[in-house]
Design a protein around this motif. Structure first.
Motif, PDB file in Angstrom:
ATOM      1  N   LYS A 245      -0.926 -11.028  -3.947  1.00 30.10           N
ATOM      2  CA  LYS A 245      -1.126  -9.860  -3.087  1.00 30.10           C
ATOM      3  C   LYS A 245      -0.749 -10.118  -1.630  1.00 30.10           C
ATOM      4  O   LYS A 245      -0.901  -9.242  -0.788  1.00 30.10           O
ATOM      5  CB  LYS A 245      -2.595  -9.420  -3.154  1.00 30.10           C
ATOM      6  CG  LYS A 245      -3.106  -9.090  -4.556  1.00 30.10           C
ATOM      7  CD  LYS A 245      -2.336  -7.918  -5.161  1.00 30.10           C
ATOM      8  CE  LYS A 245      -2.895  -7.556  -6.539  1.00 30.10           C
ATOM      9  NZ  LYS A 245      -2.108  -6.452  -7.168  1.00 30.10           N
TER      10      LYS A 245
ATOM     11  N   LYS B 237       1.167 -10.466   1.872  1.00 30.31           N
ATOM     12  CA  LYS B 237       2.298  -9.817   2.518  1.00 30.31           C
ATOM     13  C   LYS B 237       3.329 -10.889   2.892  1.00 30.31           C
ATOM     14  O   LYS B 237       2.986 -12.069   3.031  1.00 30.31           O
ATOM     15  CB  LYS B 237       1.855  -9.039   3.754  1.00 30.31           C
ATOM     16  CG  LYS B 237       1.037  -7.783   3.445  1.00 30.31           C
ATOM     17  CD  LYS B 237       0.781  -6.983   4.683  1.00 30.31           C
ATOM     18  CE  LYS B 237      -0.017  -5.732   4.371  1.00 30.31           C
ATOM     19  NZ  LYS B 237       0.711  -4.799   3.489  1.00 30.31           N
TER      20      LYS B 237
ATOM     21  N   LYS C 290      16.988  -6.105   3.721  1.00 32.07           N
ATOM     22  CA  LYS C 290      16.294  -4.841   4.006  1.00 32.07           C
ATOM     23  C   LYS C 290      16.585  -3.794   2.937  1.00 32.07           C
ATOM     24  O   LYS C 290      15.685  -3.038   2.522  1.00 32.07           O
ATOM     25  CB  LYS C 290      16.708  -4.321   5.384  1.00 32.07           C
ATOM     26  CG  LYS C 290      16.082  -5.080   6.542  1.00 32.07           C
ATOM     27  CD  LYS C 290      16.406  -4.418   7.863  1.00 32.07           C
ATOM     28  CE  LYS C 290      15.656  -5.085   9.006  1.00 32.07           C
ATOM     29  NZ  LYS C 290      15.939  -4.425  10.307  1.00 32.07           N
TER      30      LYS C 290
ATOM     31  N   LYS D  79      13.834  -1.956   0.376  1.00 36.65           N
ATOM     32  CA  LYS D  79      13.753  -0.509   0.162  1.00 36.65           C
ATOM     33  C   LYS D  79      13.927  -0.162  -1.311  1.00 36.65           C
ATOM     34  O   LYS D  79      13.202   0.680  -1.862  1.00 36.65           O
ATOM     35  CB  LYS D  79      14.812   0.183   1.011  1.00 36.65           C
ATOM     36  CG  LYS D  79      14.721   1.705   0.980  1.00 36.65           C
ATOM     37  CD  LYS D  79      15.737   2.314   1.940  1.00 36.65           C
ATOM     38  CE  LYS D  79      15.622   3.839   1.933  1.00 36.65           C
ATOM     39  NZ  LYS D  79      16.599   4.457   2.879  1.00 36.65           N
TER      40      LYS D  79
ATOM     41  N   LEU E 153       9.142  -2.109  -1.366  1.00 36.61           N
ATOM     42  CA  LEU E 153       8.262  -3.110  -0.768  1.00 36.61           C
ATOM     43  C   LEU E 153       8.089  -2.925   0.741  1.00 36.61           C
ATOM     44  O   LEU E 153       7.667  -3.852   1.441  1.00 36.61           O
ATOM     45  CB  LEU E 153       8.819  -4.515  -1.041  1.00 36.61           C
ATOM     46  CG  LEU E 153       8.924  -4.943  -2.509  1.00 36.61           C
ATOM     47  CD1 LEU E 153       9.653  -6.277  -2.622  1.00 36.61           C
ATOM     48  CD2 LEU E 153       7.543  -5.030  -3.143  1.00 36.61           C
ATOM     49  N   GLU E 154       8.388  -1.741   1.242  1.00 36.00           N
ATOM     50  CA  GLU E 154       8.357  -1.522   2.691  1.00 36.00           C
ATOM     51  C   GLU E 154       6.992  -1.816   3.312  1.00 36.00           C
ATOM     52  O   GLU E 154       6.914  -2.269   4.460  1.00 36.00           O
ATOM     53  CB  GLU E 154       8.756  -0.084   3.034  1.00 36.00           C
ATOM     54  CG  GLU E 154      10.212   0.249   2.745  1.00 36.00           C
ATOM     55  CD  GLU E 154      10.377   0.943   1.388  1.00 36.00           C
ATOM     56  OE1 GLU E 154       9.567   0.636   0.482  1.00 36.00           O
ATOM     57  OE2 GLU E 154      11.293   1.768   1.252  1.00 36.00           O
ATOM     58  N   LYS E 155       5.926  -1.577   2.589  1.00 35.28           N
ATOM     59  CA  LYS E 155       4.581  -1.796   3.126  1.00 35.28           C
ATOM     60  C   LYS E 155       4.140  -3.259   3.001  1.00 35.28           C
ATOM     61  O   LYS E 155       3.188  -3.668   3.665  1.00 35.28           O
ATOM     62  CB  LYS E 155       3.573  -0.893   2.407  1.00 35.28           C
ATOM     63  CG  LYS E 155       3.766   0.594   2.691  1.00 35.28           C
ATOM     64  CD  LYS E 155       2.691   1.422   2.012  1.00 35.28           C
ATOM     65  CE  LYS E 155       2.870   2.894   2.316  1.00 35.28           C
ATOM     66  NZ  LYS E 155       1.822   3.734   1.659  1.00 35.28           N
ATOM     67  N   GLU E 156       4.830  -4.014   2.150  1.00 36.39           N
ATOM     68  CA  GLU E 156       4.440  -5.404   1.916  1.00 36.39           C
ATOM     69  C   GLU E 156       5.278  -6.409   2.699  1.00 36.39           C
ATOM     70  O   GLU E 156       4.850  -7.536   2.928  1.00 36.39           O
ATOM     71  CB  GLU E 156       4.551  -5.744   0.421  1.00 36.39           C
ATOM     72  CG  GLU E 156       3.478  -5.128  -0.450  1.00 36.39           C
ATOM     73  CD  GLU E 156       3.701  -3.657  -0.715  1.00 36.39           C
ATOM     74  OE1 GLU E 156       4.885  -3.244  -0.733  1.00 36.39           O
ATOM     75  OE2 GLU E 156       2.724  -2.918  -0.891  1.00 36.39           O
TER      76      GLU E 156
ATOM     77  N   ILE F 294       7.285  -7.432   6.143  1.00 38.40           N
ATOM     78  CA  ILE F 294       7.349  -7.159   7.580  1.00 38.40           C
ATOM     79  C   ILE F 294       8.497  -7.958   8.187  1.00 38.40           C
ATOM     80  O   ILE F 294       8.527  -9.200   8.095  1.00 38.40           O
ATOM     81  CB  ILE F 294       6.027  -7.555   8.271  1.00 38.40           C
ATOM     82  CG1 ILE F 294       4.861  -6.776   7.655  1.00 38.40           C
ATOM     83  CG2 ILE F 294       6.109  -7.331   9.782  1.00 38.40           C
ATOM     84  CD1 ILE F 294       3.504  -7.332   8.025  1.00 38.40           C
TER      85      ILE F 294
END
Length: 372
Positions: free
Chosen positions: A223, A225, A240, A244, A248-251, A253
């Motif tokens: 889990k 990030k 990138k 998309k 996985l945009e939220k996971e 950075i």
């Protein structure tokens, strides 16, 4: 002994990395060594960096007012610099930079050149493509043509790893007796801090394979990030796009460039540092991570076995599933993780900038006392 060190990279680097830190920490630690030698920092423009506050003499080579900086500096070093540097016994070039090329022929001082691998030796898979990086492609071609002419003008080469020394002997045909291996190090600021872990994996290798590994880790229940810090161009956009595509945009950075202070915090709050180079001639970041108590999983290429040793996990870069398994084991097995932290801290202590400076000083003295 009058020793000059070229420091122009300190003046012109927007995003500090390997060679920048090599010059800065080498000079700072040389300043701590008691000797009768006089040091002169050779560069083009006034600068307030901390190395210029150590009391060393500065030799400023004011470039000719020509709109193309490289041409301006080349002409300066061909015409003006030999006279300005005539009293030096040794000039140390901490990296090969094109504008210094005339001094290899026109300066009477003995010369020491440090190779990091990125300019004079370029592995096949890393050679720049003309359509992607035309300037880098032209420089690589130029060096390939001119290096045989200047090779014998260097009195001693410093290689930053035994791996690079072998490549210099094999590919550049430099005699073994003219190469000294002096390792780099991580700065003292990279050390453990009392801070909470944030459930993150960190990496400075923004390539699609990294995203694939992270995606497979998620399928295995991880889990964490993923925080990617890098200004590297190659692979960034592809990574990138893959993020998309996989949703996985939220996971994931993309942090971009981070300062040293931010990097120390990242190493200390991460559960694992993952680095996936296809070639490496030294590798300061794994040392920084280990010095902060962050477990390292990386590839087994180039100098990384020499630097990381048995303190980290080394995997074939093509073995994606093997890397996934290794990362999963470290994250899920506290005993493995604690053992890697302990071994990493001990391994990092084997490298120091003080040691780098002392060994470099020995090279200066050996070159000065040689008959060549």
């Amino acid at each position: 002994m009058e020793i000059g060190i070229t420091t122009d990279i300190i003046d012109s680097t927007k995003y500090p990395k390997g060679v920048f830190y090599y010059v800065r920490y080498l000079i700072k630690n040389i300043s701590k060594i008691q000797s009768n030698h006089n040091f002169h920092l050779i560069h083009y423009h006034q600068n307030q960096d901390s190395i210029y506050q150590l009391g060393f003499d500065e030799i400023l080579l004011k470039p000719y007012p020509i709109p193309v900086p490289t041409v301006s500096k080349l002409l300066t070093n061909y015409i003006k610099s030999p006279a300005l540097l005539k009293n030096l016994d040794i000039i140390h070039f901490p990296e090969f930079r094109l504008p210094w090329f005339p001094l290899f022929f026109r300066s009477s001082a003995k010369k020491v050149l440090t190779l990091h691998g990125g300019r004079l030796w370029v592995p096949p898979q890393s050679k720049p493509k003309i359509y992607r990086k035309p300037k880098a492609w032209m420089l690589t071609k130029f060096l390939a043509l001119t290096f045989p002419l200047m090779k014998d003008k260097i009195d001693m080469y410093i290689a930053v790893s035994h791996f690079l020394k072998w490549e210099m002997m094999e590919n550049l045909k430099i005699p073994e007796e003219k190469i000294k291996v002096i390792h780099l190090a991580s700065d003292e600021k990279f050390k453990p801090q009392k801070t909470e872990k944030e459930g993150i994996i960190i990496s400075d290798t923004p390539i699609p394979e990294l995203i694939e590994i992270y995606y497979k880790l998620g399928k295995k229940g991880i889990k964490h990030k993923l925080v990617i810090f890098s200004m590297r161009e190659y692979g960034y956009e592809n990574a990138k796009e893959m993020v998309k595509k996989l949703g996985l945009e939220k996971e994931v950075i993309f942090a971009g460039y981070v300062s040293d202070d931010e990097l120390v915090k990242l190493y200390n709050t991460a559960d694992l540092y993952l680095r996936l180079p296809l070639v490496e001639t030294f590798g300061i970041p794994p040392l920084e991570a280990m010095a902060c108590g962050c477990p390292v999983v990386t590839t087994n290429v180039g100098s990384l076995p020499e630097v990381v040793g048995d303190a980290g996990i080394l995997k074939n870069p093509d073995d994606i599933d093997g890397i996934v398994k290794a990362v999963h084991e470290v994250l899920m097995n506290e005993g493995v993780r604690e053992d890697m932290i302990k071994r990493g801290l001990e391994r990092a202590k084997m490298f120091s900038w003080e040691k780098t400076a002392k060994e470099t000083m020995k090279v200066y003295e050996e070159v000065y006392n040689s008959n060549s």
